[in-house]
Write a protein that holds these residues in place. Structure first.
Motif, PDB file in Angstrom:
ATOM      1  N   LYS A 106      -3.637  -6.685   2.391  1.00  0.00           N
ATOM      2  CA  LYS A 106      -2.289  -6.090   2.387  1.00  0.00           C
ATOM      3  C   LYS A 106      -2.334  -4.576   2.195  1.00  0.00           C
ATOM      4  O   LYS A 106      -1.379  -3.877   2.536  1.00  0.00           O
ATOM      5  CB  LYS A 106      -1.446  -6.688   1.260  1.00  0.00           C
ATOM      6  N   ASP A 143       9.835  -0.151  -4.069  1.00  0.00           N
ATOM      7  CA  ASP A 143      10.434  -0.981  -3.020  1.00  0.00           C
ATOM      8  C   ASP A 143      11.947  -1.061  -3.163  1.00  0.00           C
ATOM      9  O   ASP A 143      12.562  -2.050  -2.756  1.00  0.00           O
ATOM     10  CB  ASP A 143       9.822  -2.388  -3.059  1.00  0.00           C
ATOM     11  N   GLN A 163      -1.660  -2.752  10.852  1.00  0.00           N
ATOM     12  CA  GLN A 163      -0.844  -3.330   9.782  1.00  0.00           C
ATOM     13  C   GLN A 163       0.337  -2.430   9.433  1.00  0.00           C
ATOM     14  O   GLN A 163       1.417  -2.902   9.095  1.00  0.00           O
ATOM     15  CB  GLN A 163      -1.705  -3.551   8.540  1.00  0.00           C
ATOM     16  N   LYS A 223       3.734  -2.968  10.858  1.00  0.00           N
ATOM     17  CA  LYS A 223       4.590  -3.979  10.207  1.00  0.00           C
ATOM     18  C   LYS A 223       4.305  -3.981   8.706  1.00  0.00           C
ATOM     19  O   LYS A 223       4.041  -5.028   8.110  1.00  0.00           O
ATOM     20  CB  LYS A 223       4.306  -5.360  10.801  1.00  0.00           C
ATOM     21  N   THR A 224       4.349  -2.818   8.085  1.00  0.00           N
ATOM     22  CA  THR A 224       3.914  -2.680   6.695  1.00  0.00           C
ATOM     23  C   THR A 224       4.720  -3.532   5.719  1.00  0.00           C
ATOM     24  O   THR A 224       5.906  -3.806   5.935  1.00  0.00           O
ATOM     25  CB  THR A 224       3.985  -1.206   6.265  1.00  0.00           C
ATOM     26  N   PHE A 225       4.049  -3.931   4.644  1.00  0.00           N
ATOM     27  CA  PHE A 225       4.715  -4.668   3.565  1.00  0.00           C
ATOM     28  C   PHE A 225       5.544  -3.738   2.674  1.00  0.00           C
ATOM     29  O   PHE A 225       6.390  -4.204   1.908  1.00  0.00           O
ATOM     30  CB  PHE A 225       3.668  -5.361   2.667  1.00  0.00           C
ATOM     31  N   TRP A 226       5.285  -2.419   2.747  1.00  0.00           N
ATOM     32  CA  TRP A 226       5.777  -1.496   1.733  1.00  0.00           C
ATOM     33  C   TRP A 226       6.998  -0.723   2.217  1.00  0.00           C
ATOM     34  O   TRP A 226       6.933   0.016   3.191  1.00  0.00           O
ATOM     35  CB  TRP A 226       4.659  -0.547   1.317  1.00  0.00           C
TER      36      TRP A 226
END
Length: 529
Positions: free
Chosen positions: A198, A286, A228, A231-234
């Motif tokens: 991640k 976030d 990644q 389409k980042t998680f952050w």
């Protein structure tokens, strides 16, 4: 003499090989290397198991953990990786980033004393620490274990008292020696958690921004991280991407320039102009505030650009010396940028310094022909601190020692012949070579960076048809010509007023896709001859 004053060197004139094959050979790559995205087992670091066990013990015992990072894009992205991964594991984790102006680089005694008072039991450094032996020993003597994660050159006196050292070159064992600071932090996070993947996008920021060789595992981290990041998680990273106008297409197309020239400068601007915590909070948050933080970083970057432009336009220096030394009343955060800009102009090592309380704090930048950190090592006894790489370093020297320090450095370069500015070209292209297919083959080498530069070519016998200066201020040179039946459209940005080429010329430059050109590709001109 070429129009922009470069000496051209063509690396590969082999007969009966394609441009693609020549580029591969020039870089020491195989075709399989371009597809390889291997990432090594983090437990190959000799101290990794020990570090992981200590961190898990601290979490189980609810000990306070402090991440101590650096203030540049590499250190901040690496710190964000560890803060996020530690908190995901339930750790009581905080972070400290030194202020460039007030604290300088690295772990200082003031921070160690603060950690002692706070009851911190474990400190993990990011992108620093290997050159802080006294601070590490002071911490260990006061019941604080230090885990050093770093990648900088090993000094004459490293921080060997640390509880654990995660550094690709400190001991034998880890197969890839050129990780960035955020790359090393990513390896620790990968050893700590099962979903370390991640954090690849955050690791790719420091890997590209810190100009480590973009080969081997660094190339793997950069490629996987860019994909990644699309389409980042952050949420914070996503907000910064939008502010910097970086699209999903750019990232999936492996355009590393989006990091090097758009994302990283905005992250760096926080520490250069104001506070590095602005960038850190963006990457570890976030909530809805990240959009405001992204805008603030954008504004700080604009301020940084204006400030450096003004300084460079006013600066004076001795052009006769082999090393350029400049001292001014400048913010420490822009010293590296000043040194870099003057280095581009002079093709010489540059040390840019600012004075405070009798100490000169400086940043050094050097062309590849002179190892600036090795030169600083020869002045080790004169320096309060130093560290860096072959082409970039930071240091501190008392003003009373500056004259001797300068003499030592000039002695190191006395026998070095300052070369002309060199433009390295992969090979010559013929009329038949010039095609959109070749541009697509070049794209297989992405992302481009240190030791894997965007391929550059020599194109001889181009008949000039039209040349004009374009742009709002008329500072960009636009050229249209032909080689046989092939039309060639090229541009060079920010040339200023130059002699307009005529007749038959040679072009040195790179090929890129260009939707505005009828051929679908164009030339980014480096020089004309």
């Amino acid at each position: 003499m070429t129009l922009f004053g470069f000496d051209w060197e063509v690396l590969n004139n082999s007969a009966n090989t394609t441009p693609f094959e020549k580029i591969l050979k020039n870089r020491g790559f195989s075709a399989n290397d371009l597809k390889d995205e291997t990432i090594h087992d983090p437990l190959m670091f000799p101290d990794m198991e020990k570090a992981v066990a200590r961190i898990k013990q601290a979490i189980a015992n609810k000990e306070r953990i402090m991440v101590f990072g650096d203030y540049d894009a590499d250190g901040i992205s690496g710190s964000a990786i560890l803060i996020r991964s530690l908190r995901q594991m339930g750790a009581e984790a905080s972070c400290r980033i030194p202020h460039r102006e007030e604290d300088g680089y690295g772990l200082k005694m003031k921070f160690v004393d603060e950690f002692i008072k706070l009851g911190v039991k474990l400190v993990i450094t990011v992108d620093c620490g290997i050159a802080c032996p006294r601070e590490v020993e002071h911490a260990q003597d006061n019941g604080i274990d230090i885990i050093v994660t770093d990648h900088h050159d090993i000094p004459l006196e490293p921080a060997k008292m640390a509880y654990a050292i995660i550094h690709p070159r400190y001991t034998e064992g880890y197969p890839f020696k050129h990780l960035s600071g955020s790359g090393v932090a990513y390896k620790l996070a990968s050893a700590l958690t099962e979903d370390g993947y991640k954090y690849l996008d955050l690791a790719s920021i420091g890997t590209i921004a810190d100009l480590v060789p973009l080969i081997g595992e660094n190339r793997s981290i950069a490629r996987r991280g860019l994909k990644q990041m699309a389409k980042t998680f952050w949420r914070g990273l996503n907000a910064l991407k939008n502010t910097a106008n970086i699209s999903e297409f750019d990232l999936k197309n492996m355009d590393g320039d989006m990091i090097g020239y758009r994302l990283a400068p905005r992250i760096n601007a926080a520490g250069r102009i104001k506070s590095p915590y602005t960038a850190l909070h963006l990457l570890i948050s976030d909530d809805e505030k990240v959009e405001e933080l992204a805008i603030e970083l954008n504004d700080l970057n604009l301020q940084r650009q204006d400030l450096v432009k003004k300084i460079i336009s006013e600066i004076e220096y001795d052009e006769s010396e082999k090393i350029i030394f400049v001292i001014g009343d400048w913010q420490k955060g822009v010293l590296g940028l000043i040194a870099g800009k003057l280095g581009e102009i002079t093709n010489k090592p540059v040390l840019a310094m600012a004075e405070k309380d009798g100490v000169l704090t400086g940043s050094a930048r050097s062309p590849a022909y002179f190892d600036i950190t090795q030169a600083l090592k020869q002045a080790d006894k004169l320096l309060k601190e130093y560290g860096g790489h072959k082409k970039a370093a930071g240091f501190g020297v008392e003003k009373k020692n500056f004259k001797k320090f300068k003499e030592v450095l000039l002695e190191q370069i006395a026998t070095v012949q300052i070369p002309a500015k060199k433009l390295t070209l992969d090979c010559e292209l013929t009329e038949e070579d010039l095609s959109l297919d070749l541009v697509s083959e070049i794209d297989r080498f992405k992302p481009f960076g240190e030791e894997n530069a965007h391929p550059k070519f020599l194109i001889k016998g181009v008949q000039v048809q039209e040349v004009k200066m374009v742009g709002a201020d008329g500072s960009h040179l636009k050229l249209v010509g032909s080689l046989g039946k092939k039309r060639i459209s090229g541009i060079k940005f920010k040339t200023g007023q130059v002699a307009i080429p005529k007749g038959v010329i040679s072009i040195a430059g790179s090929l890129k896709k260009d939707s505005y050109a009828s051929e679908g590709w164009g030339v980014m001109i480096e020089d004309l001859g």
